[in-house]
Write an enzyme that holds these catalytic residues in place. Structure first.
Site, PDB file in Angstrom:
ATOM      1  CE  LYS A  14      -3.975   2.516   1.757  1.00 16.09           C
ATOM      2  NZ  LYS A  14      -3.547   1.278   2.412  1.00 16.09           N
ATOM      3  NE  ARG A  89       2.469   5.053   3.541  1.00 14.78           N
ATOM      4  CZ  ARG A  89       1.701   4.395   2.698  1.00 14.78           C
ATOM      5  NH1 ARG A  89       0.955   5.025   1.829  1.00 14.78           N
ATOM      6  NH2 ARG A  89       1.685   3.083   2.726  1.00 14.78           N
ATOM      7  NE  ARG A 128      -0.751  -5.914  -2.789  1.00 11.89           N
ATOM      8  CZ  ARG A 128      -0.792  -4.871  -1.992  1.00 11.89           C
ATOM      9  NH1 ARG A 128      -1.821  -4.048  -2.046  1.00 11.89           N
ATOM     10  NH2 ARG A 128       0.172  -4.633  -1.142  1.00 11.89           N
ATOM     11  NE  ARG A 162       2.669  -2.880  -3.426  1.00  2.93           N
ATOM     12  CZ  ARG A 162       1.853  -2.123  -2.700  1.00  2.93           C
ATOM     13  NH1 ARG A 162       0.656  -1.820  -3.187  1.00  2.93           N
ATOM     14  NH2 ARG A 162       2.195  -1.688  -1.526  1.00  2.93           N
ATOM     15  NE  ARG A 173       3.616  -2.490   2.682  1.00  2.62           N
ATOM     16  CZ  ARG A 173       2.995  -3.318   1.861  1.00  2.62           C
ATOM     17  NH1 ARG A 173       3.589  -4.440   1.472  1.00  2.62           N
ATOM     18  NH2 ARG A 173       1.793  -3.046   1.418  1.00  2.62           N
TER      19      ARG A 173
HETATM   20  P1  AP5 Z   1      -5.405  -3.489  -1.927  1.00  2.00           P
HETATM   21  O1  AP5 Z   1      -6.650  -2.862  -2.459  1.00  2.00           O
HETATM   22  O2  AP5 Z   1      -4.241  -3.599  -2.843  1.00  2.00           O
HETATM   23  O3  AP5 Z   1      -4.996  -2.808  -0.519  1.00  2.00           O
HETATM   24  P2  AP5 Z   1      -4.319  -1.428  -0.184  1.00  2.00           P
HETATM   25  O4  AP5 Z   1      -5.010  -0.874   1.005  1.00  2.00           O
HETATM   26  O5  AP5 Z   1      -4.254  -0.575  -1.412  1.00  2.00           O
HETATM   27  O6  AP5 Z   1      -2.904  -1.939   0.281  1.00  2.00           O
HETATM   28  P3  AP5 Z   1      -1.462  -1.397  -0.059  1.00  2.00           P
HETATM   29  O7  AP5 Z   1      -0.522  -2.515   0.288  1.00  2.00           O
HETATM   30  O8  AP5 Z   1      -1.412  -0.855  -1.454  1.00  2.00           O
HETATM   31  O9  AP5 Z   1      -1.332  -0.251   0.978  1.00  2.00           O
HETATM   32  P4  AP5 Z   1      -0.049   0.467   1.363  1.00  2.00           P
HETATM   33  O10 AP5 Z   1      -0.571   1.638   2.089  1.00  2.00           O
HETATM   34  O11 AP5 Z   1       0.906  -0.412   2.070  1.00  2.00           O
HETATM   35  O12 AP5 Z   1       0.679   0.729  -0.042  1.00  2.00           O
HETATM   36  P5  AP5 Z   1       0.967   2.036  -0.894  1.00  2.00           P
HETATM   37  O13 AP5 Z   1       1.021   1.632  -2.300  1.00  2.00           O
HETATM   38  O14 AP5 Z   1       0.123   3.149  -0.479  1.00  2.00           O
HETATM   39  O15 AP5 Z   1      -5.821  -4.945  -1.398  1.00  2.00           O
HETATM   40  C1  AP5 Z   1      -4.855  -5.819  -0.858  1.00  2.00           C
HETATM   41  C2  AP5 Z   1      -5.181  -7.277  -1.272  1.00  2.00           C
HETATM   42  O16 AP5 Z   1      -6.390  -7.668  -0.648  1.00  2.00           O
HETATM   43  C3  AP5 Z   1      -5.407  -7.448  -2.787  1.00  2.00           C
HETATM   44  O17 AP5 Z   1      -4.873  -8.693  -3.178  1.00  2.00           O
HETATM   45  C4  AP5 Z   1      -6.943  -7.437  -2.946  1.00  2.00           C
HETATM   46  O18 AP5 Z   1      -7.356  -8.240  -4.037  1.00  2.00           O
HETATM   47  C5  AP5 Z   1      -7.395  -8.009  -1.608  1.00  2.00           C
HETATM   48  N1  AP5 Z   1      -8.641  -7.420  -1.125  1.00  2.00           N
HETATM   49  C6  AP5 Z   1      -8.970  -6.088  -1.121  1.00  2.00           C
HETATM   50  N2  AP5 Z   1     -10.181  -5.912  -0.566  1.00  2.00           N
HETATM   51  C7  AP5 Z   1     -10.623  -7.151  -0.191  1.00  2.00           C
HETATM   52  C8  AP5 Z   1     -11.816  -7.630   0.464  1.00  2.00           C
HETATM   53  N3  AP5 Z   1     -12.789  -6.785   0.833  1.00  2.00           N
HETATM   54  N4  AP5 Z   1     -11.921  -8.956   0.686  1.00  2.00           N
HETATM   55  C9  AP5 Z   1     -10.928  -9.827   0.309  1.00  2.00           C
HETATM   56  N5  AP5 Z   1      -9.790  -9.432  -0.317  1.00  2.00           N
HETATM   57  C10 AP5 Z   1      -9.642  -8.105  -0.559  1.00  2.00           C
HETATM   58  O19 AP5 Z   1       2.466   2.374  -0.386  1.00  2.00           O
HETATM   59  C11 AP5 Z   1       3.536   1.509  -0.654  1.00  2.00           C
HETATM   60  C12 AP5 Z   1       4.833   2.151  -0.200  1.00  2.00           C
HETATM   61  O20 AP5 Z   1       5.071   3.353  -0.966  1.00  2.00           O
HETATM   62  C13 AP5 Z   1       4.883   2.606   1.271  1.00  2.00           C
HETATM   63  O21 AP5 Z   1       5.244   1.559   2.144  1.00  2.00           O
HETATM   64  C14 AP5 Z   1       5.946   3.706   1.175  1.00  2.00           C
HETATM   65  O22 AP5 Z   1       7.248   3.139   1.084  1.00  2.00           O
HETATM   66  C15 AP5 Z   1       5.630   4.387  -0.132  1.00  2.00           C
HETATM   67  N6  AP5 Z   1       4.632   5.469  -0.018  1.00  2.00           N
HETATM   68  C16 AP5 Z   1       3.384   5.510  -0.588  1.00  2.00           C
HETATM   69  N7  AP5 Z   1       2.774   6.652  -0.283  1.00  2.00           N
HETATM   70  C17 AP5 Z   1       3.623   7.370   0.502  1.00  2.00           C
HETATM   71  C18 AP5 Z   1       3.531   8.625   1.150  1.00  2.00           C
HETATM   72  N8  AP5 Z   1       2.409   9.375   1.049  1.00  2.00           N
HETATM   73  N9  AP5 Z   1       4.566   9.029   1.899  1.00  2.00           N
HETATM   74  C19 AP5 Z   1       5.698   8.278   2.017  1.00  2.00           C
HETATM   75  N10 AP5 Z   1       5.845   7.068   1.425  1.00  2.00           N
HETATM   76  C20 AP5 Z   1       4.821   6.616   0.671  1.00  2.00           C
HETATM   77 MG    MG Z   2      -2.711   0.212  -2.576  1.00  5.31          MG
END
Ligand code: AP5
Ligand code: MG
Length: 215
Positions: A14, A89, A128, A162, A173
């Site tokens: 994402k 979420r 990552r 992270r 997660r």
């Molecule tokens: P990346 O693009 O970083 O993936 P992502 O989908 O953004 O993964 P996240 O881990 O950021 O998602 P998340 O939902 O757990 O985290 P968030 O920050 O929202 O890609 C991942 C890796 O793969 C990278 O190394 C990249 O280079 C590689 N990659 C990408 N595409 C690729 C491809 N096509 N081929 C090969 N490699 C590839 O949330 C984190 C925490 O914050 C949550 O757990 C929660 O505690 C809190 N939080 C956030 N939002 C909320 C909310 N709305 N409500 C409550 N808590 C929240």
């Molecule tokens: Mg992300």
């Protein structure tokens, strides 16, 4: 104003795709994960409240998330489009977003759902790392900087991992995603929103072309 949601499990890509969409199309991305991590880094009250919760892969209170979203929307009222990453979420957050947009006489145009197999998700998360200066996302298995130890984008030499990218937290997660987040898709379906499934197993640029073709 257009409102798009990018949806998918942790590690589905994402953030990677959002950044590309922002750069190419000038839409503004609101990543609640990035906003929360910025609060933690700044040592704010919100950050202090959330640091442990995020590190454990759990969700902070909705009141905090809603405040961050409202602040972002108020600051970006001139945007031509907004892309929501990591939000909504939960079904409660989805109800909140639809109500908020309805009040503003706006709506979600498209939900981009990135599908990736679970074993690949784990590898992507465990590999990552990101530039500590500009935030460019890398991966030790899939995308390393072209010169080792130097960011391709800004030339910085510091990288960060992270607090929630470890084996123990990843399990929580994934469980939170299955139990609390995946039902949001059914909620959107019930409201006849336009949900497009993208094959996130493909390389980054191929995934990006798929997304461009549907926007
Ligand atoms: P990346 O693009 O970083 O993936 P992502 O989908 O953004 O993964 P996240 O881990 O950021 O998602 P998340 O939902 O757990 O985290 P968030 O920050 O929202 O890609 C991942 C890796 O793969 C990278 O190394 C990249 O280079 C590689 N990659 C990408 N595409 C690729 C491809 N096509 N081929 C090969 N490699 C590839 O949330 C984190 C925490 O914050 C949550 O757990 C929660 O505690 C809190 N939080 C956030 N939002 C909320 C909310 N709305 N409500 C409550 N808590 C929240
Ligand atoms: Mg992300």
């Amino acid at each position: 104003m257009k409102h798009l949601v990018i949806f998918g499990a942790p590690g589905s890509g994402k953030g990677t795709q959002s950044k590309k969409l922002e750069e190419k199309y000038g839409i503004r991305v609101v990543s609640t994960g990035d906003l929360l991590r910025a609060e933690v880094a700044a040592g704010s009250e919100i950050g202090k409240t959330c640091a442990d919760i995020i590190a454990q892969g759990k969700f902070p209170d909705n009141a905090i998330i809603f405040k961050l979203i409202e602040l972002f929307l108020d600051k970006n009222s001139d945007a031509k489009g907004i892309l929501y990453d990591g939000f909504p979420r939960t079904v409660e957050q989805a109800e909140y977003l639809l109500t908020l947009l309805t009040q503003r006489r706006e709506m979600i145009q498209t939900v981009i759902n990135i599908g990736v197999d679970e074993d690949v998700l784990i590898k992507r998360i465990s590999g990552r790392f990101a530039c500590a200066e500009c935030g460019e996302i890398y991966n030790k298995y899939f995308k390393t900087p072209s010169t080792e130890g130097v960011c391709d984008v800004c030339g910085a030499e510091n990288f960060k991992v992270r607090s929630d990218d470890n084996e123990e937290t990843v399990k929580t997660r994934m469980m939170m995603y299955e139990e609390a987040t995946a039902p949001v898709l059914d909620f959107f379906r019930d409201r006849d929103l336009n949900i497009i499934l993208v094959d996130g197993m493909q390389p980054v640029d191929v995934v990006f072309h798929q997304i461009e073709n549907i926007l």
